[in-house]
Design an enzyme around this catalytic site. Structure first.
Site, PDB file in Angstrom:
ATOM      1  N   GLY A   1       0.775  -1.244   0.000  1.00 38.79           N
ATOM      2  CA  GLY A   1       0.000   0.000   0.000  1.00 38.79           C
ATOM      3  C   GLY A   1       0.802   1.286   0.000  1.00 38.79           C
ATOM      4  O   GLY A   1       0.299   2.332  -0.399  1.00 38.79           O
TER       5      GLY A   1
ATOM      6  N   ASP B   1       0.788   2.910   4.484  1.00 41.05           N
ATOM      7  CA  ASP B   1      -0.258   3.693   3.831  1.00 41.05           C
ATOM      8  C   ASP B   1      -1.241   4.290   4.837  1.00 41.05           C
ATOM      9  O   ASP B   1      -1.588   5.453   4.758  1.00 41.05           O
ATOM     10  CB  ASP B   1      -1.003   2.841   2.781  1.00 41.05           C
ATOM     11  CG  ASP B   1      -1.488   1.493   3.310  1.00 41.05           C
ATOM     12  OD1 ASP B   1      -1.316   1.198   4.519  1.00 41.05           O
ATOM     13  OD2 ASP B   1      -2.044   0.717   2.516  1.00 41.05           O
TER      14      ASP B   1
ATOM     15  N   ASP C   1      -4.579   2.268  11.131  1.00 38.17           N
ATOM     16  CA  ASP C   1      -5.950   1.960  11.524  1.00 38.17           C
ATOM     17  C   ASP C   1      -5.935   1.481  12.972  1.00 38.17           C
ATOM     18  O   ASP C   1      -5.986   2.288  13.900  1.00 38.17           O
ATOM     19  CB  ASP C   1      -6.519   0.922  10.551  1.00 38.17           C
ATOM     20  CG  ASP C   1      -8.016   0.703  10.726  1.00 38.17           C
ATOM     21  OD1 ASP C   1      -8.641   1.470  11.478  1.00 38.17           O
ATOM     22  OD2 ASP C   1      -8.566  -0.226  10.120  1.00 38.17           O
TER      23      ASP C   1
ATOM     24  N   LYS D   1      -6.715   7.018  10.667  1.00 39.14           N
ATOM     25  CA  LYS D   1      -8.106   7.046  11.107  1.00 39.14           C
ATOM     26  C   LYS D   1      -8.096   7.301  12.606  1.00 39.14           C
ATOM     27  O   LYS D   1      -7.741   6.424  13.378  1.00 39.14           O
ATOM     28  CB  LYS D   1      -8.794   5.726  10.778  1.00 39.14           C
ATOM     29  CG  LYS D   1      -8.986   5.500   9.291  1.00 39.14           C
ATOM     30  CD  LYS D   1      -9.708   4.203   9.010  1.00 39.14           C
ATOM     31  CE  LYS D   1      -9.989   4.056   7.522  1.00 39.14           C
ATOM     32  NZ  LYS D   1     -10.573   2.744   7.192  1.00 39.14           N
TER      33      LYS D   1
ATOM     34  N   PHE E   1     -13.741   3.437   4.432  1.00 41.20           N
ATOM     35  CA  PHE E   1     -12.794   2.642   3.661  1.00 41.20           C
ATOM     36  C   PHE E   1     -12.379   3.413   2.412  1.00 41.20           C
ATOM     37  O   PHE E   1     -13.220   3.798   1.604  1.00 41.20           O
ATOM     38  CB  PHE E   1     -13.395   1.289   3.284  1.00 41.20           C
ATOM     39  CG  PHE E   1     -12.362   0.356   2.727  1.00 41.20           C
ATOM     40  CD1 PHE E   1     -11.531  -0.374   3.573  1.00 41.20           C
ATOM     41  CD2 PHE E   1     -12.192   0.231   1.358  1.00 41.20           C
ATOM     42  CE1 PHE E   1     -10.544  -1.219   3.061  1.00 41.20           C
ATOM     43  CE2 PHE E   1     -11.215  -0.611   0.837  1.00 41.20           C
ATOM     44  CZ  PHE E   1     -10.394  -1.334   1.689  1.00 41.20           C
ATOM     45  N   VAL E   2     -11.085   3.635   2.266  1.00 41.33           N
ATOM     46  CA  VAL E   2     -10.586   4.412   1.135  1.00 41.33           C
ATOM     47  C   VAL E   2      -9.646   3.587   0.262  1.00 41.33           C
ATOM     48  O   VAL E   2      -9.028   2.630   0.726  1.00 41.33           O
ATOM     49  CB  VAL E   2      -9.851   5.689   1.607  1.00 41.33           C
ATOM     50  CG1 VAL E   2     -10.806   6.648   2.287  1.00 41.33           C
ATOM     51  CG2 VAL E   2      -8.684   5.352   2.517  1.00 41.33           C
TER      52      VAL E   2
ATOM     53  N   ASP F   1      -5.610  -0.342  -1.799  1.00 35.46           N
ATOM     54  CA  ASP F   1      -6.387  -1.231  -2.658  1.00 35.46           C
ATOM     55  C   ASP F   1      -7.692  -1.674  -2.018  1.00 35.46           C
ATOM     56  O   ASP F   1      -7.874  -1.596  -0.802  1.00 35.46           O
ATOM     57  CB  ASP F   1      -5.578  -2.496  -2.959  1.00 35.46           C
ATOM     58  CG  ASP F   1      -5.522  -3.439  -1.756  1.00 35.46           C
ATOM     59  OD1 ASP F   1      -5.118  -2.987  -0.669  1.00 35.46           O
ATOM     60  OD2 ASP F   1      -5.916  -4.615  -1.904  1.00 35.46           O
TER      61      ASP F   1
ATOM     62  N   ARG G   1      -5.200   0.641  -6.769  1.00 36.51           N
ATOM     63  CA  ARG G   1      -3.958   1.238  -6.249  1.00 36.51           C
ATOM     64  C   ARG G   1      -3.456   2.344  -7.165  1.00 36.51           C
ATOM     65  O   ARG G   1      -2.775   3.269  -6.744  1.00 36.51           O
ATOM     66  CB  ARG G   1      -2.857   0.184  -6.127  1.00 36.51           C
ATOM     67  CG  ARG G   1      -3.117  -0.886  -5.089  1.00 36.51           C
ATOM     68  CD  ARG G   1      -1.819  -1.645  -4.794  1.00 36.51           C
ATOM     69  NE  ARG G   1      -2.043  -2.924  -4.143  1.00 36.51           N
ATOM     70  CZ  ARG G   1      -2.209  -3.073  -2.831  1.00 36.51           C
ATOM     71  NH1 ARG G   1      -2.196  -2.021  -2.043  1.00 36.51           N
ATOM     72  NH2 ARG G   1      -2.400  -4.267  -2.303  1.00 36.51           N
TER      73      ARG G   1
HETATM   74  P1  5GP Z   1      -3.691  -1.566  11.132  1.00 38.98           P
HETATM   75  O1  5GP Z   1      -2.640  -2.646  11.240  1.00 38.98           O
HETATM   76  O2  5GP Z   1      -3.217  -0.208  11.583  1.00 38.98           O
HETATM   77  O3  5GP Z   1      -5.000  -1.969  11.721  1.00 38.98           O
HETATM   78  O4  5GP Z   1      -4.106  -1.466   9.634  1.00 38.98           O
HETATM   79  C1  5GP Z   1      -3.288  -1.013   8.671  1.00 38.98           C
HETATM   80  C2  5GP Z   1      -3.586  -1.734   7.385  1.00 38.98           C
HETATM   81  O5  5GP Z   1      -4.993  -1.994   7.216  1.00 38.98           O
HETATM   82  C3  5GP Z   1      -3.213  -0.855   6.236  1.00 38.98           C
HETATM   83  O6  5GP Z   1      -1.857  -1.046   5.886  1.00 38.98           O
HETATM   84  C4  5GP Z   1      -4.174  -1.299   5.173  1.00 38.98           C
HETATM   85  O7  5GP Z   1      -3.623  -2.403   4.482  1.00 38.98           O
HETATM   86  C5  5GP Z   1      -5.400  -1.760   5.901  1.00 38.98           C
HETATM   87  N1  5GP Z   1      -6.455  -0.707   5.903  1.00 38.98           N
HETATM   88  C6  5GP Z   1      -7.001  -0.117   6.981  1.00 38.98           C
HETATM   89  N2  5GP Z   1      -7.935   0.791   6.622  1.00 38.98           N
HETATM   90  C7  5GP Z   1      -7.969   0.790   5.269  1.00 38.98           C
HETATM   91  C8  5GP Z   1      -8.721   1.536   4.298  1.00 38.98           C
HETATM   92  O8  5GP Z   1      -9.560   2.412   4.569  1.00 38.98           O
HETATM   93  N3  5GP Z   1      -8.464   1.250   2.993  1.00 38.98           N
HETATM   94  C9  5GP Z   1      -7.560   0.308   2.602  1.00 38.98           C
HETATM   95  N4  5GP Z   1      -7.398   0.120   1.306  1.00 38.98           N
HETATM   96  N5  5GP Z   1      -6.823  -0.406   3.504  1.00 38.98           N
HETATM   97  C10 5GP Z   1      -7.026  -0.168   4.820  1.00 38.98           C
HETATM   98 MG    MG Z   2      -1.278  -2.454   4.278  1.00 40.65          MG
END
Ligand code: 5GP
Ligand code: MG
Length: 202
Positions: A68, A124, A127, A155, A176-177, A183, A189
């Site tokens: 990402g 990227d 979350d 977020k 969700f973006v 992606d 992407r």
């Molecule tokens: P975390 O480990 O912080 O929960 O999540 C990070 C990963 O979740 C990001 O690298 C991405 O792959 C995925 N992710 C979380 N929210 C989104 C979103 O809104 N869009 C997309 N495409 N991926 C997301």
């Molecule tokens: Mg990711």
């Protein structure tokens, strides 16, 4: 509306039909990428200011989290006039697993020789914080001089873990973006803006 996206140099009708709305356009992304690069540059200069001139170079390792972050990193590094290297890292996440069960694991090896280096992990989107939490712990075990975290998107309020990125492109709502590297099911992407998808496309 979305289905009537204007044709332009980036027009790919099949992809554009799925777009609901543009959250962050190209100009805003480009401007913010420059600002982040400037902030990073200033930090790198501070990191190495105490060292004699010949030892200042080659100590920066940018660590993009695949896949990402690739578009973001490609733009960012072209605003960083430093002697730096890239160490790509791939992670697998297992959605639905709890944080305690460590739902994230590194695929393959961490890039080698991080000892004494200034490492910036670049993802990227932040979350839950799981990805960056696990990764930064692993990197710290390699005794780098510093570890910083950089994310294009965040977020807010969702991060349960104590993950505090040093550089954040944009705070976005909990939607969700896709686009600019992000992606949905492997697609979108290549969309040059950060957008949401129409419900039918998901
Ligand atoms: P975390 O480990 O912080 O929960 O999540 C990070 C990963 O979740 C990001 O690298 C991405 O792959 C995925 N992710 C979380 N929210 C989104 C979103 O809104 N869009 C997309 N495409 N991926 C997301
Ligand atoms: Mg990711």
């Amino acid at each position: 509306m979305a289905g009537r996206a204007k044709a332009g140099p980036y027009a790919l009708p099949a992809m554009l039909r799925d777009i609901e709305r543009v959250l962050i356009d190209r100009e805003r992304i480009a401007a913010r990428v420059r600002e982040i690069a400037a902030a990073m540059s200033a930090d790198f200069a501070r990191d190495t200011a105490h060292l004699p001139e010949p030892e200042r170079d080659g100590r920066i390792v940018l660590m993009p989290v695949l896949t990402g972050s690739i578009v973001f990193v490609a733009d960012l590094i072209r605003h960083l006039p430093h002697k730096l290297s890239l160490g790509l890292v791939a992670v697998s996440s297992y959605p639905g697993k709890s944080v305690e069960s460590k739902g994230v694991s590194i695929r393959g090896e961490l890039p080698g020789d991080l000892e004494g280096k200034h490492v910036v992990i670049i993802d990227d989107i932040l979350d839950s914080g799981q990805t960056l939490d696990v990764l930064s712990r692993l990197v710290r075990e390699r005794r780098p001089a510093s570890v910083r975290l950089c994310v294009l998107l965040r977020k807010p309020g969702k991060a349960k873990l104590d993950v505090r990125p040093d550089y954040v492109g944009f705070d976005i709502p909990d939607e969700f973006v896709v686009g600019y590297g992000l992606d949905y099911d492997g697609f979108y992407r290549n969309h040059p803006e950060i957008v949401t998808l129409r419900p039918e496309a998901r």
